[in-house]
Structure formats: structure tokens, C-alpha cells
Design a protein around this motif. Structure first.
Motif, PDB file in Angstrom:
ATOM      1  N   VAL A 240      72.801  66.468 143.580  1.00 12.12           N
ATOM      2  CA  VAL A 240      72.626  67.806 144.031  1.00 12.12           C
ATOM      3  C   VAL A 240      71.426  68.338 143.565  1.00 12.12           C
ATOM      4  O   VAL A 240      70.803  69.100 144.201  1.00 12.12           O
ATOM      5  CB  VAL A 240      73.570  68.727 143.250  1.00 12.12           C
TER       6      VAL A 240
ATOM      7  N   PHE B  40      70.805  55.829 136.786  1.00 14.37           N
ATOM      8  CA  PHE B  40      69.919  56.330 137.570  1.00 14.37           C
ATOM      9  C   PHE B  40      70.836  57.704 138.456  1.00 14.37           C
ATOM     10  O   PHE B  40      69.925  58.326 139.022  1.00 14.37           O
ATOM     11  CB  PHE B  40      69.462  55.358 138.628  1.00 14.37           C
ATOM     12  N   GLY B  41      72.023  58.097 137.898  1.00 16.02           N
ATOM     13  CA  GLY B  41      72.475  58.970 138.622  1.00 16.02           C
ATOM     14  C   GLY B  41      73.128  58.617 139.960  1.00 16.02           C
ATOM     15  O   GLY B  41      73.303  57.485 140.346  1.00 16.02           O
TER      16      GLY B  41
ATOM     17  N   TYR C 221      55.846  67.411 129.820  1.00 22.61           N
ATOM     18  CA  TYR C 221      56.577  66.466 130.065  1.00 22.61           C
ATOM     19  C   TYR C 221      55.933  65.223 130.336  1.00 22.61           C
ATOM     20  O   TYR C 221      56.278  64.323 130.096  1.00 22.61           O
ATOM     21  CB  TYR C 221      57.924  66.764 131.224  1.00 22.61           C
TER      22      TYR C 221
ATOM     23  N   LEU D 149      57.966  59.335 136.131  1.00 20.16           N
ATOM     24  CA  LEU D 149      57.964  60.741 135.374  1.00 20.16           C
ATOM     25  C   LEU D 149      56.852  60.935 134.650  1.00 20.16           C
ATOM     26  O   LEU D 149      56.322  62.025 134.183  1.00 20.16           O
ATOM     27  CB  LEU D 149      59.074  60.828 134.611  1.00 20.16           C
TER      28      LEU D 149
ATOM     29  N   LYS E 293      60.893  65.427 139.911  1.00 23.63           N
ATOM     30  CA  LYS E 293      61.426  64.049 140.157  1.00 23.63           C
ATOM     31  C   LYS E 293      60.469  63.239 141.021  1.00 23.63           C
ATOM     32  O   LYS E 293      59.917  64.148 142.124  1.00 23.63           O
ATOM     33  CB  LYS E 293      62.921  63.885 140.584  1.00 23.63           C
TER      34      LYS E 293
ATOM     35  N   ILE F 189      80.880  61.315 132.897  1.00 21.33           N
ATOM     36  CA  ILE F 189      80.081  62.617 132.476  1.00 21.33           C
ATOM     37  C   ILE F 189      80.949  63.676 132.512  1.00 21.33           C
ATOM     38  O   ILE F 189      80.419  65.021 131.931  1.00 21.33           O
ATOM     39  CB  ILE F 189      78.903  62.753 133.702  1.00 21.33           C
TER      40      ILE F 189
ATOM     41  N   MET G  70      74.396  52.948 136.652  1.00 18.30           N
ATOM     42  CA  MET G  70      74.939  54.276 136.804  1.00 18.30           C
ATOM     43  C   MET G  70      74.102  55.279 136.279  1.00 18.30           C
ATOM     44  O   MET G  70      73.797  56.567 136.305  1.00 18.30           O
ATOM     45  CB  MET G  70      76.222  54.560 135.998  1.00 18.30           C
TER      46      MET G  70
ATOM     47  N   ARG H  45      66.880  71.590 131.819  1.00 16.95           N
ATOM     48  CA  ARG H  45      68.198  70.756 131.801  1.00 16.95           C
ATOM     49  C   ARG H  45      67.662  69.525 131.750  1.00 16.95           C
ATOM     50  O   ARG H  45      68.336  68.864 130.926  1.00 16.95           O
ATOM     51  CB  ARG H  45      68.850  71.216 133.143  1.00 16.95           C
TER      52      ARG H  45
ATOM     53  N   SER I 269      68.292  66.359 143.383  1.00 16.08           N
ATOM     54  CA  SER I 269      67.214  65.607 144.024  1.00 16.08           C
ATOM     55  C   SER I 269      66.259  66.361 144.833  1.00 16.08           C
ATOM     56  O   SER I 269      65.134  66.235 144.561  1.00 16.08           O
ATOM     57  CB  SER I 269      67.513  64.178 144.571  1.00 16.08           C
TER      58      SER I 269
ATOM     59  N   SER J  92      72.998  60.985 128.621  1.00 13.73           N
ATOM     60  CA  SER J  92      72.955  59.897 129.567  1.00 13.73           C
ATOM     61  C   SER J  92      74.390  59.234 129.386  1.00 13.73           C
ATOM     62  O   SER J  92      74.755  58.788 128.263  1.00 13.73           O
ATOM     63  CB  SER J  92      71.971  58.844 129.312  1.00 13.73           C
TER      64      SER J  92
HETATM   65  N1  BYC Z   1      74.253  60.484 132.722  1.00  8.00           N
HETATM   66  O1  BYC Z   1      71.646  65.975 141.100  1.00  8.00           O
HETATM   67  P1  BYC Z   1      71.484  64.414 139.984  1.00  8.00           P
HETATM   68  C1  BYC Z   1      67.176  56.176 127.333  1.00  8.00           C
HETATM   69  C2  BYC Z   1      74.473  64.330 136.144  1.00  8.00           C
HETATM   70  S1  BYC Z   1      67.576  57.870 127.535  1.00  8.00           S
HETATM   71  C3  BYC Z   1      74.774  61.731 132.712  1.00  8.00           C
HETATM   72  O2  BYC Z   1      71.090  63.257 140.678  1.00  8.00           O
HETATM   73  P2  BYC Z   1      69.034  64.743 138.402  1.00  8.00           P
HETATM   74  C4  BYC Z   1      67.232  55.703 126.032  1.00  8.00           C
HETATM   75  C5  BYC Z   1      73.212  65.311 136.379  1.00  8.00           C
HETATM   76  O3  BYC Z   1      72.864  66.123 135.231  1.00  8.00           O
HETATM   77  C6  BYC Z   1      67.963  58.135 129.282  1.00  8.00           C
HETATM   78  N2  BYC Z   1      74.659  62.891 133.694  1.00  8.00           N
HETATM   79  O4  BYC Z   1      70.647  64.886 138.808  1.00  8.00           O
HETATM   80  C7  BYC Z   1      67.505  56.321 124.940  1.00  8.00           C
HETATM   81  C8  BYC Z   1      73.899  66.506 137.220  1.00  8.00           C
HETATM   82  O5  BYC Z   1      74.925  67.293 136.688  1.00  8.00           O
HETATM   83  P3  BYC Z   1      74.429  68.750 136.097  1.00  8.00           P
HETATM   84  C9  BYC Z   1      67.822  59.342 129.863  1.00  8.00           C
HETATM   85  C10 BYC Z   1      74.000  62.373 134.915  1.00  8.00           C
HETATM   86  O6  BYC Z   1      68.965  65.192 137.034  1.00  8.00           O
HETATM   87  C11 BYC Z   1      67.765  55.667 123.856  1.00  8.00           C
HETATM   88  C12 BYC Z   1      74.722  65.557 137.803  1.00  8.00           C
HETATM   89  O7  BYC Z   1      74.905  64.331 137.486  1.00  8.00           O
HETATM   90  N3  BYC Z   1      66.861  59.475 130.809  1.00  8.00           N
HETATM   91  O8  BYC Z   1      66.628  55.623 128.251  1.00  8.00           O
HETATM   92  O9  BYC Z   1      68.261  65.274 139.512  1.00  8.00           O
HETATM   93  C13 BYC Z   1      67.835  54.296 123.880  1.00  8.00           C
HETATM   94  C14 BYC Z   1      74.349  65.187 139.562  1.00  8.00           C
HETATM   95  O10 BYC Z   1      73.078  64.246 139.346  1.00  8.00           O
HETATM   96  C15 BYC Z   1      73.495  61.085 134.974  1.00  8.00           C
HETATM   97  C16 BYC Z   1      66.631  60.663 131.381  1.00  8.00           C
HETATM   98  O11 BYC Z   1      67.137  61.687 131.148  1.00  8.00           O
HETATM   99  C17 BYC Z   1      73.770  60.089 133.969  1.00  8.00           C
HETATM  100  N4  BYC Z   1      73.121  58.818 134.051  1.00  8.00           N
HETATM  101  O12 BYC Z   1      68.870  63.186 138.411  1.00  8.00           O
HETATM  102  C18 BYC Z   1      67.551  53.396 124.894  1.00  8.00           C
HETATM  103  C19 BYC Z   1      65.523  60.730 132.252  1.00  8.00           C
HETATM  104  N5  BYC Z   1      72.986  61.115 136.358  1.00  8.00           N
HETATM  105  O13 BYC Z   1      73.119  68.551 134.908  1.00  8.00           O
HETATM  106  C20 BYC Z   1      67.338  54.232 126.150  1.00  8.00           C
HETATM  107  C21 BYC Z   1      65.197  62.228 132.778  1.00  8.00           C
HETATM  108  C22 BYC Z   1      73.106  62.247 136.678  1.00  8.00           C
HETATM  109  O14 BYC Z   1      74.007  69.382 137.187  1.00  8.00           O
HETATM  110  N6  BYC Z   1      66.381  62.446 133.712  1.00  8.00           N
HETATM  111  N7  BYC Z   1      74.031  62.974 136.018  1.00  8.00           N
HETATM  112  O15 BYC Z   1      75.602  69.146 135.282  1.00  8.00           O
HETATM  113  C23 BYC Z   1      66.439  62.152 135.101  1.00  8.00           C
HETATM  114  O16 BYC Z   1      65.444  61.312 135.633  1.00  8.00           O
HETATM  115  C24 BYC Z   1      67.527  62.703 136.011  1.00  8.00           C
HETATM  116  O17 BYC Z   1      67.901  63.916 135.373  1.00  8.00           O
HETATM  117  C25 BYC Z   1      68.450  61.813 136.500  1.00  8.00           C
HETATM  118  C26 BYC Z   1      69.567  62.552 137.281  1.00  8.00           C
HETATM  119  C27 BYC Z   1      67.990  60.748 137.230  1.00  8.00           C
HETATM  120  C28 BYC Z   1      69.065  61.253 135.265  1.00  8.00           C
END
Ligand code: BYC
Length: 325
Positions: free
Chosen positions: A217, A209-210, A158, A150, A228, A282, A207, A47, A219, A119
């Protein structure tokens, strides 16, 4: 519900294996694709990495929109290189997710029919050239803040993908800051454009950062598994602390009346974004969700003949190899 599902799946798994897995995580070992892992760990990674990969690809749309309209040849070449890097990041990340047993095609289909997210930030439009500076400065700046930790994530592929991505993201952030600096130091109209871009991108960047920790849910479990490393709020605060002095240097004003250095905490106090807007975006109701998915669907459909041609070529080559043996 997802967190409950992960817990209920864990209850069906061998407790000894689960304990040995957690001990490896706690000892700071990397988990590799062929190692045993709980189903929930695998699902969470698919995911998160898949969502991250989709974000890189969809993220090329607001910037690609400005490649032909960049103000100078140099800015055009830099932006083109950045957009190509982002597409490359998407590919590293799809490869990392594929090691978990899901194919890139499956992930793409889940993006296209709305089962997987990307995002929230990329559902906001890039209306003028200063927005491209703001995206590099703020959006890549927020991305780096999230992605540097990360690099130490527990899943080997990853973590290795993130090391490479972070090197490139630093260049992206600097190019954005340089582009918005040129606007901020330009004519009054250019400075106004830079301020307008900051006004529109500030809260959507927060936003990224979530949701606040209380509403996150995933973290707790993701941090126990070291998928994380930090909570959403910790990273958001670090981003604000780093970015406010950068805005001051540009002579721009962060659009937050409550923004104030708090001597006691050693951090800035700041206003939270409108979280109802975040949840709405979202869910698919942001200003550009429909356009972004329409563009990705069109690209996927238009590229079908290329994928079919490549597969036919690969099959032919494999058959020729067998015939020669
Ligand atoms: N947007 O439990 P949470 C880039 C969703 S690309 C949409 O805190 P988690 C770049 C979350 O999925 C940047 N949805 O979730 C590219 C969950 O829903 P589901 C992308 C979001 O995963 C091109 C629900 O909200 N970076 O930088 O523990 C040009 C509850 O949230 C968002 C990454 O993906 C959001 N912002 O923490 C320039 C980094 N936030 O899935 C730049 C990796 C939350 O249960 N990802 N949700 O339906 C992460 O670090 C984590 O997934 C997050 C969210 C911190 C984003």
C-alpha cells in the motif's frame, strides 16, 4: 486506507509548498527536521522508522536466547557484541524518529499495545544453534539488502543513521555465515541442523521485504518521496540472486523446487512465500508474537524504576543549575 488518508491530507496542504517540497526531493536534496514537510511524509517516516527501531529491539530476543548457550567462548563474545549492536541500532533509529516530533516513550507504548508493528521475521523461534547462523546470514543479509539503499533515503537523520547501521550489519551477516558454515562443514548431525535452519528461515526471510508490489500500500507514495528507493519485489529478487550461490557454497539446498537460474532474465526464478502466513503473522498470529510482546512489556514494566530514577536525577540537576545562576 492509509494511502487514501495521506492523499486526502495532501489535498488540504498548500499546493505551492507541496510542489516546492517535491522539487527538493526530485533534486536529491535531503530534508532536515526543521524543514517544512507534508504531514503524510512525516507520518510515513514515523511509521517506517519507528517500526524499524522496534524490529531492532525485538530482534535481540531470538538471538539473546542463545547468548548463554553459544558453543564456545568466542561465539558467545561475538553474539553478545552483535546483540548489543542491534540494541544500539534501535537507539539511533528512535533518535531519528524523535526529530519528527514523536517521543521514544510514545513509540514504545504503541509497540506494546499493538498499534505499531515490528518485522514479521522475529515472530519465528530460534530452536537450535544453527538458527543463530541462519539469522545472521539470512535475516541480516535481507536487512542489509533493504538498508543499503535506505542510506540514500530523503530524510537526513534516517539516512545518516542507516550509514552507520549498514557498516555494523555487514559484520553481523559475516558472523552468521561463518557460524552456519562451521555447522555445514561439521558432523552429519551438524550439517543436518544447518539444513533444517535454512529450511525454516528461507521463506520468512523472503517475507521481510514486505508483500508483493501489487499488495504494497505504501510503496508508490514512499518511492515518490524517496523514503523508499526500491520496491519490495526488486529487493527480494536481489536477495535471492545473492543468497543462492552462498547456499551452494555451503553445500546446503534452498527449500524451493522451482528455484532455477533464468538466463533470459539474468535472475533466479523462485517460489513466493505463503503470503497468507505473512498477513497472519503481522496480524499477531505468528508462532512467537504473544511471547515477544510479553517479553517487551515485562522489560518496560521492570525498567520503570530506572526511568523514574533517571528523570528524578535530571530534574534535580536542572534545579541545581537554576539555583546556581
Ligand atoms: N514485517 O506497503 P508495504 C533487522 C507491513 S530489522 C511486518 O509494502 P512499506 C534486524 C507494513 O508496515 C528489519 N510488517 O509497507 C534486527 C504495512 O502495514 P502498516 C526491519 C510488514 O512500509 C535485528 C503493510 O505490511 N527493517 O533487520 O512500504 C537483528 C504493507 O506493506 C513487513 C526495516 O524496518 C514485515 N516484514 O514497506 C537482525 C527496514 N513488511 O504499517 C536484523 C525499513 C510490510 O500500513 N522498512 N509490513 O500497518 C522498510 O523498508 C519498509 O517498511 C518495508 C515495508 C520494506 C519493511
Amino acid at each position: 486506507m492509509y494511502a487514501q488518508m495521506v492523499k486526502s491530507e495532501a489535498s488540504q496542504e498548500d499546493p505551492e509548498k507541496l510542489a516546492a517540497f517535491q522539487a527538493r526531493i526530485d533534486a536529491g536534496e535531503k530534508i532536515e527536521p526543521k524543514d517544512w514537510m507534508p504531514q503524510g511524509y512525516r507520518k510515513t517516516l514515523i511509521r517506517q522508522i519507528g517500526q524499524h527501531a522496534h524490529s531492532e529491539i525485538v530482534g535481540t530476543l531470538p538471538e539473546g536466547n542463545w547468548v548463554t548457550r553459544a558453543p564456545t567462548l568466542e561465539r558467545k563474545a561475538i553474539l553478545l557484541a552483535k546483540v548489543q549492536d542491534e540494541a544500539g541500532h534501535g537507539l539511533y533509529l528512535y533518535c531519528a524518529a524523535e526529530t519528527l516530533g514523536v517521543s521514544r516513550d510514545e513509540m514504545t507504548e504503541m509497540l506494546l499495545d499493538g498499534r505499531m508493528k515490528y518485522s514479521s521475521i522475529f515472530n519465528y523461534p530460534s530452536l537450535n544453534w544453527a538458527d543463530i547462523g541462519a539469522i545472521g546470514w539470512l535475516v541480516d543479509g535481507a536487512a542489509i539488502m533493504n538498508q543499503v539503499p535506505l542510506q540514500r533515503t530523503s530524510y537526513g537523520p534516517y539516512s545518516r543513521a542507516m550509514i552507520r547501521i549498514c557498516k555494523e550489519e555487514s559484520f553481523h551477516q559475516r558472523q552468521g555465515y561463518d557460524a552456519i558454515r562451521a555447522c555445514a562443514e561439521g558432523t552429519p548431525a551438524q550439517k543436518k541442523m544447518a539444513q533444517d535452519a535454512l529450511n525454516r528461515f528461507w521463506y520468512p526471510s523472503l517475507m521481510m521485504f514486505g508483500p508483493p508490489d501489487g499488495d504494497s500500500v505504501h510503496s508508490e507514495q514512499s518511492m515518490a518521496w524517496k523514503i523508499k528507493i526500491n520496491t519490495n519485489d526488486e529487493l527480494r529478487q536481489k536477495f535471492v540472486d545473492q543468497t543462492v550461490p552462498q547456499a551452494e557454497f555451503l553445500g546446503l539446498t534452498v527449500p524451493d523446487e522451482n528455484l532455477k537460474w533464468n538466463e533470459e532474465r539474468g535472475h533466479y526464478d523462485f517460489s513466493q512465500p505463503d503470503w497468507s502466513e505473512f498477513f497472519d503473522v503481522i496480524k499477531g498470529n505468528g508462532p512467537c508474537n504473544v511471547d515477544r510482546l510479553a517479553d517487551r512489556n515485562k522489560a518496560w514494566d521492570d525498567g520503570a524504576w530506572v526511568r523514574e530514577g533517571m528523570l528524578a536525577h535530571a530534574r534535580k540537576k536542572a534545579a541545581a543549575k537554576v539555583a546556581a545562576e
